[in-house]
Design a protein around this motif. Structure first.
Motif, PDB file in Angstrom:
ATOM      1  N   PRO A   6      25.272   6.395  -2.039  1.00  0.00           N
ATOM      2  CA  PRO A   6      26.032   5.533  -1.029  1.00  0.00           C
ATOM      3  C   PRO A   6      27.089   5.366   0.044  1.00  0.00           C
ATOM      4  CG  PRO A   6      25.631   7.398  -3.411  1.00  0.00           C
ATOM      5  CD  PRO A   6      25.150   8.068  -2.189  1.00  0.00           C
ATOM      6  N   ASP A  11      27.322  -2.045   0.625  1.00  0.00           N
ATOM      7  CA  ASP A  11      27.971  -2.015  -0.353  1.00  0.00           C
ATOM      8  C   ASP A  11      26.921  -2.719  -1.979  1.00  0.00           C
ATOM      9  OD1 ASP A  11      30.167  -0.667  -0.413  1.00  0.00           O
ATOM     10  OD2 ASP A  11      31.015  -1.502   0.007  1.00  0.00           O
ATOM     11  N   LEU A  14      24.090  -1.747  -3.589  1.00  0.00           N
ATOM     12  CA  LEU A  14      24.487  -0.835  -4.744  1.00  0.00           C
ATOM     13  C   LEU A  14      24.746  -1.743  -5.547  1.00  0.00           C
ATOM     14  CD1 LEU A  14      24.803   2.520  -4.716  1.00  0.00           C
ATOM     15  CD2 LEU A  14      27.476   1.831  -4.182  1.00  0.00           C
ATOM     16  N   PHE A  46      29.625   5.195  -5.839  1.00  0.00           N
ATOM     17  CA  PHE A  46      29.976   5.195  -4.475  1.00  0.00           C
ATOM     18  C   PHE A  46      31.167   5.990  -3.831  1.00  0.00           C
ATOM     19  CE2 PHE A  46      33.294   2.828  -2.474  1.00  0.00           C
ATOM     20  CZ  PHE A  46      34.077   2.352  -3.266  1.00  0.00           C
TER      21      PHE A  46
END
Lengths: 174, 353
Positions: A6, A11, A14, A46
């Motif tokens: 992560p 981002d 994810l 994350f």
């Protein structure tokens, strides 16, 4: 290893992955409808990596010998955890928590993908507001967020530095 | 061995056929030792010889693959560290950085739930004894190296262990302080009468402190005995070189002695080998102007090293090292007679060096 993913993964990827997973989970239970719970799970996913990195570096700095010394002095595992490991780890845990808070406060992408109609974070609110036009309210809010973030980063930095000097001191002893 | 000493060995620590393997490396290979109660015992050897592993097995921080350990007649082989009456002074001291000196020393008593006033009494007694009374409220990082070392000592001794283990406790101290601490440690051990087991790679430390020394190499005990016995009669070339300096002379057995690069040397005993090694300490070689009756070697001084209390002379043929007292300066280039007296020559066990 898996914990580091992560940190390096963008981002947006994810977030997309989270949407897919929540989509699957919704088939099992309706509590995985977009909303606060999803957002919390997403943020934790994350942030675990960042917190783990900070806490682990602290753990390495403490070293194994202190724990062995405690064992040699008749301490049980629970007693070692309570009186040695946790107190020594506290600065790392606090630094990790502050880092997580800052990241969480600033995060837009993951919040945006997992939020439901009812739930909202500050960045989401600002995003929605800005589309309607920049009001003085937004200026004030942005300033506040900036301030809080800077203060937290500085505090985190300070804790991390403390633990570094402690690490150096230990190496001098050896 | 006297009756008294036998009884003390029964009450002491007995290590029987201990082996330990880390991956492909044999850290300990069938090690057996007896440490008498109240003895100052030293495990001496270069790094990687297994001495620290043995110490950790005695402490219960590591389990042996094979072999047994007895303390005071009771088997402790599989007992975890927290059940053993054994405490350790770690190489890095491993003081608890977030606790005061008082709490550091009190730790072992607190984890065994001693009453508060008993803890206070015992801790203060140890701190006073080790000259740390004024430090009780400080934290470890406010102390000097020597003070930290004494705190580590106090923290272990406050539990009145059957055996105190010391893992190279002086390696972080500067040379002058180290010499002082070695003597202090010796005195302390005499005063308390506890069993001390010291691990070190410093031969001077081993000689100063110990009642007995075990010289270790590659997971095995090469020789065990009093400092004098091991120094005067090293068993092989490794022990001879590790404990003090030695001239090692390759030799072939002939009638009444050995044949060497320096010619015939008479010996008091018959060597067990046909070719092997004899050794002589630099300070045991006599030096003079006239030819000695036996084992005289004509040699020329090639180099001279001043050591304060002595001179080290390097001589050709050789090289042979001779130690003389510092008031006898012999300049390089001079020819002298050396005497390698038969009673000073030690016959080593190894076949060749």
């Amino acid at each position: 290893m898996i914990l580091h993913i992560p940190v390096v993964i963008p981002d947006i990827i994810l977030a997309a992955a989270l949407v897919v997973v929540f989509g699957l989970l919704r088939m099992v239970s309706s509590i995985f409808e977009p909303g606060l719970l999803n957002m919390i799970i997403g943020h934790i996913t994350f942030q675990i990596a960042f917190v783990a990195l900070v806490v682990r570096s602290r753990l390495v700095a403490i070293g194994r010998e202190v724990e062995e010394a405690a064992r040699d002095l008749f301490a049980s595992n629970g007693y070692i955890l309570r009186r040695i490991t946790l107190p020594l780890l506290t600065p790392g845990i606090i630094a990790g928590a502050m880092l997580a808070f800052t990241l969480s406060l600033d995060d837009f992408v993951i919040s945006f993908f997992t939020a439901g109609p009812e739930s909202q974070t500050l960045p989401l609110f600002i995003f929605a507001a800005v589309r309607r036009g920049v009001t003085p309210q937004i200026h004030a809010l942005s300033t506040l967020i900036m301030l809080i973030t800077v203060i937290l980063v500085v505090l985190t930095e300070r804790f991390t530095r403390k633990q570094e000097t402690y690490g150096k001191r230990r190496r001098d002893d050896a | 061995m006297s009756q008294n000493l036998n009884a003390k060995i029964d009450q002491g620590l007995s290590i029987q056929n201990i082996s330990k393997q880390f991956g492909d490396v044999k850290a300990l290979d069938d090690v057996s030792l007896n440490v008498a109660q109240g003895e100052f015992f030293t495990l001496l050897g270069p790094s990687g010889c297994g001495k620290t592993t043995l110490l950790r097995i005695i402490a219960g921080l590591e389990l042996a693959d094979a072999g047994r350990i007895f303390s005071g007649g009771k088997e402790i082989t599989r007992l975890p560290a927290i059940k053993r009456q054994v405490n350790t002074v770690f190489q890095s001291y491993a003081l608890f950085p977030h606790l005061t000196i008082f709490e550091n020393v009190a730790f072992g008593l607190r984890s065994r739930k001693f009453p508060e006033d008993e803890i206070r009494k015992r801790v203060h007694r140890r701190l006073e004894m080790l000259d740390l009374g004024a430090m009780a409220r400080r934290h470890p990082h406010q102390l000097s190296g020597g003070q930290k070392q004494r705190v580590a000592l106090a923290r272990a001794l406050v539990n009145e262990p059957d055996v105190l283990l010391l893992d190279e406790p002086m390696s972080a101290l500067d040379a002058r302080l180290r010499a002082q601490v070695q003597e202090d440690l010796r005195r302390l051990q005499r005063k308390l009468g506890h069993t001390f087991i010291l691990v070190t790679h410093d031969q001077a430390e081993a000689l100063v402190c110990s009642d007995r020394i075990a010289v270790m190499r590659q997971g095995q005990v090469r020789q065990c005995g009093t400092p004098e016995a091991v120094y005067d009669n090293p068993r092989d070339s490794f022990v001879a070189k590790f404990l003090g300096a030695a001239n090692l002379i390759p030799a072939t057995r002939v009638d009444g002695g050995v044949d060497t690069a320096f010619g015939f040397l008479a010996l008091e005993k018959v060597p067990p080998w046909t070719t092997g090694t004899v050794a002589i300490r630099p300070e045991w070689i006599g030096i003079g102007e006239t030819q000695p009756a036996v084992n005289g070697i004509r040699a020329r001084v090639s180099e001279i090293v001043y050591r304060g209390t002595s001179f080290d002379l390097w001589l050709e043929p050789g090289p042979l090292r001779v130690r003389t007292s510092s008031y006898r300066r012999i300049d390089p280039g001079r020819d002298v007679w050396l005497e390698l007296a038969p009673r000073e020559l030690v016959i080593l066990e190894d076949e060749a060096c």
